[in-house]
Design an enzyme around this catalytic site. Structure first.
Site, short mmCIF file in Angstrom:
data_model
loop_
_atom_site.label_atom_id
_atom_site.label_comp_id
_atom_site.label_asym_id
_atom_site.label_seq_id
_atom_site.Cartn_x
_atom_site.Cartn_y
_atom_site.Cartn_z
N CYS A 5 0.94 -1.28 -0.02
CA CYS A 5 -0.05 -0.01 -0.08
C CYS A 5 1.00 1.41 0.00
O CYS A 5 1.86 1.41 -0.88
CB CYS A 5 -0.99 -0.04 1.12
N LYS A 55 -12.45 7.30 -2.74
CA LYS A 55 -11.42 6.18 -2.43
C LYS A 55 -11.66 4.87 -3.27
O LYS A 55 -12.98 4.47 -3.52
CB LYS A 55 -11.82 5.80 -0.93
N SER A 95 -7.78 -0.57 -0.72
CA SER A 95 -8.62 0.47 0.52
C SER A 95 -7.51 1.78 0.22
O SER A 95 -6.42 1.74 1.13
CB SER A 95 -8.59 0.13 1.67
N HIS A 127 -4.37 -5.05 -0.33
CA HIS A 127 -4.21 -5.44 1.00
C HIS A 127 -4.64 -7.01 1.10
O HIS A 127 -5.51 -7.30 1.69
CB HIS A 127 -4.98 -4.63 1.98
N GLU A 181 -3.66 -9.20 2.74
CA GLU A 181 -3.48 -9.65 4.32
C GLU A 181 -4.74 -9.36 4.98
O GLU A 181 -4.75 -9.73 6.13
CB GLU A 181 -2.16 -9.08 4.70
N ARG A 240 -16.24 3.10 10.18
CA ARG A 240 -15.44 4.22 10.86
C ARG A 240 -15.79 5.56 9.92
O ARG A 240 -15.92 6.58 10.55
CB ARG A 240 -14.01 4.03 10.72
#
Length: 299
Positions: free
Chosen positions: A139, A160, A189, A234, A236, A248
């Protein structure tokens, strides 16, 4: 194959509840591969858990050491936690580890030169390259390393990139994509990407594009015979990480879009559909077995 790590990490007990065994450092065999993680994520424990989970899928013994920057004090993690579980970066570490991982940080809107620890992380990038240490940049770290080494700046997006995007392997792939399906999914993300013209100039200098998606852009690039791997997504991530980020951002009044291809029927109330677990494990197993193991001990 179990991973060996600090037994007092909260991640160890969390993963035990999932049936993932993390063994203490004292039990590590002499021939275990040593991997360092420079964890730049603000939520340290979540990132530690994610990384230990995917590394546990490898077929070789791995010792994971958590590394911190000397010139930066995390705002979201207690100093006592950092002192107990992290080792400050030393230049000698580039040759002490068989492989090294640097993950992301929420710095997309900050110019690289304005990042408080930019000089130190550039020094780390150089030390890893000079030592030929197999390195995995994830990232923000991928964008930072690409900018440092090749001058490819990030491009800020209006919206995003959030969701689980289908990707394909291009250009014959590399060691990490061995065994991948024709199409595989990856969580993304981020607010940044690379312009095609800029990445084309990096390709002219030896960077290889390994995987991409027309909507989310380049997912994986490599250089120096796969010793440097640049990953913008990502793989992971745990099943609920994108859900945590979406809720959030919603609570913060950011009006985020629902993550693409993530929730069942695109409904947050219905929960996520995990589409990336198998390829995530294969990615890290390939990195350990096909890059770290053959190259890491040659220095």
């Amino acid at each position: 194959m179990p991973v060996y790590a600090d037994p007092t990490l909260p991640a160890v007990s969390l993963l035990a509840g999932e049936g993932v065994e993390i063994l203490p450092l004292s039990a590590a065999p002499a021939d275990a591969l040593r991997v360092g993680l420079l964890n730049l994520m603000p939520l340290k424990e979540m990132a530690e858990t994610d990384m230990l989970r995917v590394l546990s899928a490898t077929q070789l013994p791995v010792v994971l050491t958590l590394v911190s920057l000397r010139t930066h004090v995390p705002r979201h993690t207690a100093p006592e936690y950092m002192a107990a579980h992290y080792e400050p970066w030393r230049d000698a570490m580039a040759r002490e580890f068989d492989g090294f991982i640097i993950n992301g940080a929420p710095l997309e809107r900050v110019a690289f030169a304005d990042v408080s620890y930019w000089p130190e992380i550039c020094s780390i990038f150089d030390s890893l390259r000079n030592a030929s240490t197999p390195s995995l940049f994830i990232c923000w770290a991928a964008f930072a390393a690409m900018y440092h080494h090749y001058g490819v700046d990030k491009t800020l997006l209006d919206r995003k990139i959030s969701g689980v995007y289908p990707h394909s392997v291009v250009g014959g792939g590399n060691r990490l994509t061995e065994g991948f399906d024709d199409e595989f999914y990856v969580p993304n993300s981020r607010f940044i990407t690379w312009r095609q013209a800029d990445i084309d100039r990096a390709v002219e200098r030896g960077v290889k594009i390994v995987s991409d998606n027309p909507d989310s852009g380049v997912y994986m690039a490599s250089a120096f015979d796969d010793r440097e791997i640049y990953i913008t997504g990502h793989s992971e991530y745990a099943p609920l990480t994108l859900d945590f980020e979406y809720r959030r951002d919603t609570e913060r009044g950011m009006n985020p879009a629902i993550p693409v291809n993530y929730y069942r029927d695109d409904s947050p109330e219905a929960g996520p559909v995990v589409r990336w677990r198998a390829h995530s494990r294969l990615l890290f197993a390939n990195w350990i077995g096909r890059v770290v193991a053959p190259f890491g001990k040659r220095r």
